[in-house]
Design a protein around this motif. Structure first.
Motif, PDB file in Angstrom:
ATOM      1  N   TYR A 211       0.791  -1.106   0.095  1.00  0.00           N
ATOM      2  CA  TYR A 211      -0.044   0.113  -0.042  1.00  0.00           C
ATOM      3  C   TYR A 211       0.738   1.519  -0.247  1.00  0.00           C
ATOM      4  O   TYR A 211       0.668   2.218  -0.775  1.00  0.00           O
ATOM      5  N   ALA A 212       1.958   1.352   0.847  1.00  0.00           N
ATOM      6  CA  ALA A 212       2.847   2.181   0.926  1.00  0.00           C
ATOM      7  C   ALA A 212       3.604   2.691  -0.265  1.00  0.00           C
ATOM      8  O   ALA A 212       3.473   3.723  -0.914  1.00  0.00           O
ATOM      9  N   LEU A 213       3.871   1.484  -1.142  1.00  0.00           N
ATOM     10  CA  LEU A 213       4.672   1.626  -2.323  1.00  0.00           C
ATOM     11  C   LEU A 213       3.854   2.419  -3.338  1.00  0.00           C
ATOM     12  O   LEU A 213       4.342   2.960  -4.325  1.00  0.00           O
ATOM     13  N   ILE A 214       2.368   1.910  -3.287  1.00  0.00           N
ATOM     14  CA  ILE A 214       1.633   2.433  -4.342  1.00  0.00           C
ATOM     15  C   ILE A 214       1.119   3.665  -4.147  1.00  0.00           C
ATOM     16  O   ILE A 214       1.152   4.630  -5.121  1.00  0.00           O
ATOM     17  N   PHE A 215       0.801   4.108  -2.973  1.00  0.00           N
ATOM     18  CA  PHE A 215       0.108   5.426  -2.481  1.00  0.00           C
ATOM     19  C   PHE A 215       1.317   6.377  -1.928  1.00  0.00           C
ATOM     20  O   PHE A 215       0.977   7.318  -1.529  1.00  0.00           O
ATOM     21  N   GLY A 216       2.547   5.757  -1.784  1.00  0.00           N
ATOM     22  CA  GLY A 216       3.393   6.714  -1.145  1.00  0.00           C
ATOM     23  C   GLY A 216       4.357   7.718  -1.969  1.00  0.00           C
ATOM     24  O   GLY A 216       5.167   8.203  -1.196  1.00  0.00           O
ATOM     25  N   TRP A 217       3.984   7.890  -3.053  1.00  0.00           N
ATOM     26  CA  TRP A 217       4.357   8.911  -4.133  1.00  0.00           C
ATOM     27  C   TRP A 217       5.939   8.614  -4.162  1.00  0.00           C
ATOM     28  O   TRP A 217       6.635   9.565  -3.925  1.00  0.00           O
ATOM     29  N   LEU A 218       6.283   7.428  -4.560  1.00  0.00           N
ATOM     30  CA  LEU A 218       7.829   6.969  -4.707  1.00  0.00           C
ATOM     31  C   LEU A 218       8.344   7.936  -5.750  1.00  0.00           C
ATOM     32  O   LEU A 218       8.004   8.209  -6.825  1.00  0.00           O
ATOM     33  N   GLY A 219       9.445   8.664  -5.352  1.00  0.00           N
ATOM     34  CA  GLY A 219      10.423   9.584  -6.051  1.00  0.00           C
ATOM     35  C   GLY A 219       9.758  10.986  -5.932  1.00  0.00           C
ATOM     36  O   GLY A 219      10.421  11.959  -6.083  1.00  0.00           O
ATOM     37  N   LEU A 220       8.770  11.266  -5.219  1.00  0.00           N
ATOM     38  CA  LEU A 220       8.385  12.458  -5.242  1.00  0.00           C
ATOM     39  C   LEU A 220       8.131  12.868  -3.517  1.00  0.00           C
ATOM     40  O   LEU A 220       9.138  12.046  -2.812  1.00  0.00           O
ATOM     41  N   GLU A 221       7.364  13.588  -2.953  1.00  0.00           N
ATOM     42  CA  GLU A 221       7.114  13.817  -1.635  1.00  0.00           C
ATOM     43  C   GLU A 221       6.692  12.664  -0.950  1.00  0.00           C
ATOM     44  O   GLU A 221       5.479  12.322  -1.235  1.00  0.00           O
ATOM     45  N   ASN A 222       7.248  12.154   0.056  1.00  0.00           N
ATOM     46  CA  ASN A 222       6.784  10.984   0.781  1.00  0.00           C
ATOM     47  C   ASN A 222       6.006  11.377   1.800  1.00  0.00           C
ATOM     48  O   ASN A 222       6.964  11.862   2.926  1.00  0.00           O
ATOM     49  N   THR A 223       4.878  11.242   2.174  1.00  0.00           N
ATOM     50  CA  THR A 223       4.008  11.697   3.070  1.00  0.00           C
ATOM     51  C   THR A 223       3.865  10.523   4.269  1.00  0.00           C
ATOM     52  O   THR A 223       3.333  10.805   5.222  1.00  0.00           O
ATOM     53  N   TRP A 224       4.543   9.387   3.941  1.00  0.00           N
ATOM     54  CA  TRP A 224       4.451   8.385   4.944  1.00  0.00           C
ATOM     55  C   TRP A 224       5.829   8.541   5.729  1.00  0.00           C
ATOM     56  O   TRP A 224       7.112   7.699   5.393  1.00  0.00           O
ATOM     57  N   GLN A 225       5.726   9.222   6.833  1.00  0.00           N
ATOM     58  CA  GLN A 225       7.180   9.723   7.471  1.00  0.00           C
ATOM     59  C   GLN A 225       7.586   8.556   8.191  1.00  0.00           C
ATOM     60  O   GLN A 225       6.933   7.765   8.643  1.00  0.00           O
ATOM     61  N   GLY A 226       9.087   8.533   8.069  1.00  0.00           N
ATOM     62  CA  GLY A 226       9.890   7.370   8.803  1.00  0.00           C
ATOM     63  C   GLY A 226      10.040   6.117   8.003  1.00  0.00           C
ATOM     64  O   GLY A 226      10.928   5.442   8.391  1.00  0.00           O
ATOM     65  N   ILE A 227       9.440   5.987   6.803  1.00  0.00           N
ATOM     66  CA  ILE A 227       9.581   4.893   6.221  1.00  0.00           C
ATOM     67  C   ILE A 227      10.589   5.107   4.933  1.00  0.00           C
ATOM     68  O   ILE A 227      10.480   6.093   4.286  1.00  0.00           O
ATOM     69  N   THR A 228      11.498   4.230   4.850  1.00  0.00           N
ATOM     70  CA  THR A 228      12.609   4.516   3.719  1.00  0.00           C
ATOM     71  C   THR A 228      12.403   3.269   2.645  1.00  0.00           C
ATOM     72  O   THR A 228      11.957   2.073   2.938  1.00  0.00           O
ATOM     73  N   PHE A 229      12.358   3.412   1.381  1.00  0.00           N
ATOM     74  CA  PHE A 229      12.376   2.566   0.267  1.00  0.00           C
ATOM     75  C   PHE A 229      13.116   3.059  -0.767  1.00  0.00           C
ATOM     76  O   PHE A 229      13.336   4.456  -0.947  1.00  0.00           O
ATOM     77  N   ASP A 230      13.492   2.281  -1.869  1.00  0.00           N
ATOM     78  CA  ASP A 230      14.280   2.918  -2.927  1.00  0.00           C
ATOM     79  C   ASP A 230      13.639   2.575  -4.304  1.00  0.00           C
ATOM     80  O   ASP A 230      12.403   2.111  -4.202  1.00  0.00           O
ATOM     81  N   PHE A 231      14.205   2.672  -5.235  1.00  0.00           N
ATOM     82  CA  PHE A 231      13.703   2.724  -6.654  1.00  0.00           C
ATOM     83  C   PHE A 231      13.589   1.288  -7.120  1.00  0.00           C
ATOM     84  O   PHE A 231      13.032   0.843  -8.284  1.00  0.00           O
ATOM     85  N   ALA A 232      14.196   0.232  -6.203  1.00  0.00           N
ATOM     86  CA  ALA A 232      14.042  -0.817  -6.984  1.00  0.00           C
ATOM     87  C   ALA A 232      12.722  -1.597  -5.848  1.00  0.00           C
ATOM     88  O   ALA A 232      12.632  -2.826  -6.014  1.00  0.00           O
ATOM     89  N   TYR A 233      11.901  -0.739  -5.387  1.00  0.00           N
ATOM     90  CA  TYR A 233      10.933  -1.266  -4.493  1.00  0.00           C
ATOM     91  C   TYR A 233      11.403  -1.989  -3.387  1.00  0.00           C
ATOM     92  O   TYR A 233      10.548  -3.077  -2.772  1.00  0.00           O
TER      93      TYR A 233
END
Length: 200
Positions: A18-40
């Motif tokens: 859910y976070a990867l789909i709706f977390g604005w990957l590459g843009l402003e991340n509103t899910w504070q505290g979570i980290t992920f990269d461009f390889a998902y």
């Protein structure tokens, strides 16, 4: 993608997707505290800390303040351990015994909007104690707290003085307690690999 199931607050795989789909990957991340990269690949400890905070408070205008204080407890090694020790010393006939059950009995806190600014460390610690949260879980969420704290320094809307003080205290506590351990097998039953990223 279905909405998150509130009855399954620790379904990390669903929350990660859910976070990867709706977390604005590459843009402003509103899910504070979570980290992920461009390889998902998502850092599992940061997701766990986010999930734990989410499970302990209801959705309201005050929720960001509750989450903030929980994260700022998680980022300071030994703080929850000290709170448990103080509680046990004060209540010898009602020692804090952490929940080990597969089905947790969690009571979410609801803070009135007008009281949000008065929600402090001791309130966050009481939530953890009242819900009998494992010390291992708070230790496991340390990385979430670090990422959350680091993100606050890039938020132009925040006053940074309090975060500088907390970061200074974090360093002092690291000297005293060391980096909180991350159990290879968590109490929830999943296995932690040496590399914390997972592809979904």
């Amino acid at each position: 993608m279905r909405a998150l199931d509130p009855s399954q607050p620790f379904d990390l795989k669903q929350i990660a997707q859910y976070a990867l789909i709706f977390g604005w990957l590459g843009l402003e991340n509103t899910w504070q505290g979570i980290t992920f990269d461009f390889a998902y690949r998502m850092h599992w400890q940061t997701l766990f800390g986010f999930t734990l905070c989410r499970a302990l408070c209801t959705t309201s205008a005050a929720k960001p303040m509750v989450v903030r204080q929980l994260a700022l407890v998680m980022v300071r090694p030994g703080m929850y351990w000290e709170a448990i020790a103080s509680y046990n010393a004060a209540f010898l006939d009602q020692l804090m015994v952490a929940q080990y059950r597969s089905h947790l009995n969690l009571i979410q806190v609801h803070v009135l909007d007008k009281m949000a600014q008065n929600f402090l460390d001791n309130n966050a610690l009481r939530i953890l104690l009242h819900n009998q949260i494992l010390l291992d879980w708070v230790d496991h969420a340390y990385t979430y707290g670090v990422v959350y704290l680091e993100q606050q320094f890039h938020n132009p809307m925040m006053s940074l003085d309090i975060f500088h003080e907390i970061d200074d205290e974090r360093h002092q506590r690291l000297l005293r307690y060391g980096t909180p351990p991350s159990p290879r097998y968590s109490s929830m039953g999943w296995m932690e690999g040496d590399f914390q990223g997972r592809s979904l």
